[in-house]
Design a protein around this motif. Structure first.
Motif, PDB file in Angstrom:
ATOM      1  N   THR A  71       0.859  -1.179   0.000  1.00 38.16           N
ATOM      2  CA  THR A  71       0.000   0.000   0.000  1.00 38.16           C
ATOM      3  C   THR A  71       0.897   1.231   0.000  1.00 38.16           C
ATOM      4  OG1 THR A  71      -1.766  -1.122   1.219  1.00 38.16           O
ATOM      5  CG2 THR A  71      -1.779   1.282   1.234  1.00 38.16           C
ATOM      6  N   ASP A  72       0.680   2.114  -0.981  1.00 36.57           N
ATOM      7  CA  ASP A  72       1.499   3.319  -1.094  1.00 36.57           C
ATOM      8  C   ASP A  72       0.727   4.589  -0.784  1.00 36.57           C
ATOM      9  OD1 ASP A  72       3.961   2.103  -1.889  1.00 36.57           O
ATOM     10  OD2 ASP A  72       3.118   1.765  -3.871  1.00 36.57           O
ATOM     11  N   ALA A  73      -0.549   4.635  -1.144  1.00 39.06           N
ATOM     12  CA  ALA A  73      -1.372   5.827  -0.970  1.00 39.06           C
ATOM     13  C   ALA A  73      -2.818   5.412  -1.160  1.00 39.06           C
ATOM     14  CB  ALA A  73      -0.970   6.896  -1.993  1.00 39.06           C
ATOM     15  N   PRO A  74      -3.773   6.266  -0.818  1.00 37.06           N
ATOM     16  CA  PRO A  74      -5.177   5.927  -1.069  1.00 37.06           C
ATOM     17  C   PRO A  74      -5.402   5.565  -2.541  1.00 37.06           C
ATOM     18  CG  PRO A  74      -5.045   7.854   0.343  1.00 37.06           C
ATOM     19  CD  PRO A  74      -3.645   7.557  -0.105  1.00 37.06           C
ATOM     20  N   GLY A  75      -5.941   4.374  -2.773  1.00 41.11           N
ATOM     21  CA  GLY A  75      -6.190   3.914  -4.132  1.00 41.11           C
ATOM     22  C   GLY A  75      -4.993   3.293  -4.810  1.00 41.11           C
ATOM     23  N   CYS A  76      -3.862   3.256  -4.151  1.00 40.54           N
ATOM     24  CA  CYS A  76      -2.640   2.678  -4.728  1.00 40.54           C
ATOM     25  C   CYS A  76      -2.177   1.516  -3.858  1.00 40.54           C
ATOM     26  CB  CYS A  76      -1.527   3.718  -4.816  1.00 40.54           C
ATOM     27  SG  CYS A  76      -1.835   5.040  -5.999  1.00 40.54           S
ATOM     28  N   SER A  77      -2.624   0.324  -4.186  1.00 39.38           N
ATOM     29  CA  SER A  77      -2.267  -0.853  -3.394  1.00 39.38           C
ATOM     30  C   SER A  77      -2.589  -2.112  -4.184  1.00 39.38           C
ATOM     31  CB  SER A  77      -3.039  -0.873  -2.070  1.00 39.38           C
ATOM     32  OG  SER A  77      -4.432  -1.006  -2.317  1.00 39.38           O
ATOM     33  N   TYR A  78      -2.040  -3.220  -3.705  1.00 42.30           N
ATOM     34  CA  TYR A  78      -2.399  -4.512  -4.292  1.00 42.30           C
ATOM     35  C   TYR A  78      -2.168  -5.625  -3.282  1.00 42.30           C
ATOM     36  CZ  TYR A  78       2.685  -4.729  -5.253  1.00 42.30           C
ATOM     37  OH  TYR A  78       4.061  -4.711  -5.147  1.00 42.30           O
ATOM     38  N   THR A  79      -2.912  -6.694  -3.468  1.00 43.00           N
ATOM     39  CA  THR A  79      -2.718  -7.931  -2.713  1.00 43.00           C
ATOM     40  C   THR A  79      -2.733  -9.079  -3.713  1.00 43.00           C
ATOM     41  OG1 THR A  79      -5.090  -8.273  -2.352  1.00 43.00           O
ATOM     42  CG2 THR A  79      -3.905  -7.006  -0.688  1.00 43.00           C
ATOM     43  N   GLY A  80      -2.173 -10.196  -3.322  1.00 45.34           N
ATOM     44  CA  GLY A  80      -2.204 -11.381  -4.177  1.00 45.34           C
ATOM     45  C   GLY A  80      -1.564 -11.159  -5.531  1.00 45.34           C
ATOM     46  N   ALA A  81      -0.433 -10.451  -5.560  1.00 48.60           N
ATOM     47  CA  ALA A  81       0.232 -10.134  -6.826  1.00 48.60           C
ATOM     48  C   ALA A  81       1.432 -11.044  -7.060  1.00 48.60           C
ATOM     49  CB  ALA A  81       0.686  -8.673  -6.840  1.00 48.60           C
ATOM     50  N   VAL A  82       1.875 -11.068  -8.309  1.00 47.94           N
ATOM     51  CA  VAL A  82       3.046 -11.859  -8.691  1.00 47.94           C
ATOM     52  C   VAL A  82       3.965 -11.007  -9.564  1.00 47.94           C
ATOM     53  CG1 VAL A  82       1.749 -14.030  -8.648  1.00 47.94           C
ATOM     54  CG2 VAL A  82       1.970 -12.777 -10.804  1.00 47.94           C
ATOM     55  N   SER A  83       5.182 -11.475  -9.722  1.00 46.60           N
ATOM     56  CA  SER A  83       6.137 -10.885 -10.657  1.00 46.60           C
ATOM     57  C   SER A  83       6.476 -11.957 -11.691  1.00 46.60           C
ATOM     58  CB  SER A  83       7.405 -10.441  -9.921  1.00 46.60           C
ATOM     59  OG  SER A  83       8.356  -9.907 -10.829  1.00 46.60           O
ATOM     60  N   LEU A  84       6.041 -11.735 -12.922  1.00 45.67           N
ATOM     61  CA  LEU A  84       6.247 -12.699 -13.997  1.00 45.67           C
ATOM     62  C   LEU A  84       7.605 -12.520 -14.650  1.00 45.67           C
ATOM     63  CD1 LEU A  84       2.849 -12.576 -15.944  1.00 45.67           C
ATOM     64  CD2 LEU A  84       3.748 -14.544 -14.700  1.00 45.67           C
ATOM     65  N   SER A  85       8.262 -13.622 -14.970  1.00 46.78           N
ATOM     66  CA  SER A  85       9.507 -13.560 -15.736  1.00 46.78           C
ATOM     67  C   SER A  85       9.379 -14.261 -17.079  1.00 46.78           C
ATOM     68  CB  SER A  85      10.659 -14.176 -14.945  1.00 46.78           C
ATOM     69  OG  SER A  85      10.381 -15.526 -14.609  1.00 46.78           O
ATOM     70  N   ALA A  86       8.491 -15.226 -17.201  1.00 44.32           N
ATOM     71  CA  ALA A  86       8.326 -15.938 -18.470  1.00 44.32           C
ATOM     72  C   ALA A  86       6.961 -16.611 -18.512  1.00 44.32           C
ATOM     73  CB  ALA A  86       9.424 -16.974 -18.662  1.00 44.32           C
ATOM     74  N   LEU A  87       6.480 -16.806 -19.738  1.00 38.51           N
ATOM     75  CA  LEU A  87       5.210 -17.482 -19.990  1.00 38.51           C
ATOM     76  C   LEU A  87       5.470 -18.664 -20.902  1.00 38.51           C
ATOM     77  CD1 LEU A  87       3.154 -14.237 -20.665  1.00 38.51           C
ATOM     78  CD2 LEU A  87       3.175 -15.568 -18.547  1.00 38.51           C
ATOM     79  N   SER A  88       4.439 -19.433 -21.148  1.00 36.96           N
ATOM     80  CA  SER A  88       4.606 -20.629 -21.969  1.00 36.96           C
ATOM     81  C   SER A  88       3.836 -20.485 -23.269  1.00 36.96           C
ATOM     82  CB  SER A  88       4.108 -21.846 -21.196  1.00 36.96           C
ATOM     83  OG  SER A  88       4.300 -23.028 -21.937  1.00 36.96           O
ATOM     84  N   GLY A  89       4.528 -20.695 -24.405  1.00 33.67           N
ATOM     85  CA  GLY A  89       3.878 -20.728 -25.703  1.00 33.67           C
ATOM     86  C   GLY A  89       3.558 -22.147 -26.095  1.00 33.67           C
ATOM     87  N   ASP A  90       3.063 -22.335 -27.320  1.00 32.20           N
ATOM     88  CA  ASP A  90       2.736 -23.680 -27.784  1.00 32.20           C
ATOM     89  C   ASP A  90       3.977 -24.556 -27.898  1.00 32.20           C
ATOM     90  OD1 ASP A  90      -0.003 -23.518 -27.920  1.00 32.20           O
ATOM     91  OD2 ASP A  90      -0.051 -22.902 -30.018  1.00 32.20           O
ATOM     92  N   ARG A  91       5.099 -23.947 -28.310  1.00 32.23           N
ATOM     93  CA  ARG A  91       6.300 -24.737 -28.588  1.00 32.23           C
ATOM     94  C   ARG A  91       7.506 -24.346 -27.747  1.00 32.23           C
ATOM     95  NH1 ARG A  91       5.965 -24.443 -35.247  1.00 32.23           N
ATOM     96  NH2 ARG A  91       3.739 -24.993 -35.414  1.00 32.23           N
ATOM     97  N   SER A  92       7.490 -23.163 -27.156  1.00 29.86           N
ATOM     98  CA  SER A  92       8.652 -22.725 -26.378  1.00 29.86           C
ATOM     99  C   SER A  92       8.231 -21.642 -25.391  1.00 29.86           C
ATOM    100  CB  SER A  92       9.744 -22.184 -27.312  1.00 29.86           C
ATOM    101  OG  SER A  92       9.244 -21.084 -28.069  1.00 29.86           O
ATOM    102  N   GLY A  93       9.164 -21.241 -24.535  1.00 29.38           N
ATOM    103  CA  GLY A  93       8.884 -20.210 -23.551  1.00 29.38           C
ATOM    104  C   GLY A  93       8.855 -18.822 -24.166  1.00 29.38           C
ATOM    105  N   ILE A  94       8.174 -17.913 -23.474  1.00 25.86           N
ATOM    106  CA  ILE A  94       8.054 -16.520 -23.903  1.00 25.86           C
ATOM    107  C   ILE A  94       8.515 -15.643 -22.747  1.00 25.86           C
ATOM    108  CG2 ILE A  94       6.468 -14.704 -24.643  1.00 25.86           C
ATOM    109  CD1 ILE A  94       4.571 -17.056 -25.552  1.00 25.86           C
ATOM    110  N   SER A  95       9.556 -14.855 -22.954  1.00 24.53           N
ATOM    111  CA  SER A  95      10.031 -13.974 -21.894  1.00 24.53           C
ATOM    112  C   SER A  95       9.206 -12.690 -21.867  1.00 24.53           C
ATOM    113  CB  SER A  95      11.514 -13.648 -22.081  1.00 24.53           C
ATOM    114  OG  SER A  95      11.718 -12.901 -23.269  1.00 24.53           O
ATOM    115  N   VAL A  96       9.238 -12.025 -20.720  1.00 26.53           N
ATOM    116  CA  VAL A  96       8.498 -10.772 -20.532  1.00 26.53           C
ATOM    117  C   VAL A  96       9.455  -9.765 -19.920  1.00 26.53           C
ATOM    118  CG1 VAL A  96       6.482  -9.693 -19.501  1.00 26.53           C
ATOM    119  CG2 VAL A  96       6.404 -12.115 -20.077  1.00 26.53           C
ATOM    120  N   SER A  97       9.576  -8.591 -20.542  1.00 24.39           N
ATOM    121  CA  SER A  97      10.529  -7.602 -20.053  1.00 24.39           C
ATOM    122  C   SER A  97       9.832  -6.439 -19.359  1.00 24.39           C
ATOM    123  CB  SER A  97      11.375  -7.063 -21.214  1.00 24.39           C
ATOM    124  OG  SER A  97      10.577  -6.337 -22.137  1.00 24.39           O
TER     125      SER A  97
END
Length: 227
Positions: A71-97
């Motif tokens: 929580t940073d300020a009124p209206g600026c907060s989150y719960t249950g969050a993640v930090s993604l580094s890669a996803l899965s495609g049909d044939r190989s991984g997909i990075s996220v920058s």
């Protein structure tokens, strides 16, 4: 009494009791599902929907770490969050920058869109799979431009995406290729914009206004606004 012979056994028992929860990169499905209910720094995802979302994300093959609530300020907060580094495609991984904290529901939407929307459209229109999604970030404590209303970014529910890098090295950017790319590149971008509208509540692109000329804004909130 001399306890030195027992010290190695004692150390082994102590170390054996110190278990590190596995992340989504390894372990069995059961291991990932057990760890899915635990957050960063020992926090627990108390919502059943959050726990289910985290488990789904792990089962999809996404690589991520769980992020401490904030929580940073009124209206600026989150719960249950993640930090993604890669996803899965049909044939190989997909990075996220350049992607920061993201509510799990938004991460799950991105995971499905990347595989079934973007990766497959890239193969259909451009003859090469998706290798990387280049974003302009996710969580940011800010308002919708020109208003006093908090942006979806302030709840970690939104992502701004500027470009897509293919497995053959080509880079397709919203700024350069929405109107200026080849016929196939323009078709690809419009196809994935359309498919994003099926997975997110709000999708904004270059046809919405000049502020979005260089990126897609995708957000879980909203009432099905797609422009």
């Amino acid at each position: 009494m001399d306890i030195r012979p027992a010290l190695p056994l004692l150390a082994a028992l102590i170390l054996g009791g110190c278990q590190i929860l596995p992340d989504s990169k390894g372990g069995s499905n059961a291991d990932r599902e057990r760890s899915a209910s635990r957050g960063a720094a020992g926090q627990t995802f108390t919502s059943s929907e959050e726990r289910r979302c985290i488990s789904d994300l792990a089962a999809d093959g996404a690589q991520f770490t769980r992020t401490a609530n904030r929580t940073d300020a009124p209206g600026c907060s989150y719960t249950g969050a993640v930090s993604l580094s890669a996803l899965s495609g049909d044939r190989s991984g997909i990075s996220v920058s350049n992607l920061g904290a993201l509510k799990c529901s938004a991460a799950r939407g991105l995971s499905g869109w990347a595989r079934f929307g973007i990766d497959r459209a890239a193969r259909d229109y451009l003859g090469s799979g998706l290798a990387r999604i280049e974003t302009m970030g996710s969580y940011s404590c800010r308002n919708v431009a020109g208003t006093s209303r908090r942006s979806g970014h302030a709840r970690a529910e939104a992502i701004d995406i500027g470009a897509f890098v293919l497995e053959d090295g080509r880079r397709i950017s919203v700024l350069s290729d929405w109107n200026g790319g080849t016929k196939e590149e323009r078709q690809f971008l419009r196809r994935i914009h359309e498919s994003a509208c099926k997975r997110f509540g709000t999708v904004l692109g270059p046809d919405y206004n000049a502020a979005h000329r260089d990126h897609f804004h995708v957000e879980t909130g909203g009432g099905g606004f797609c422009r």
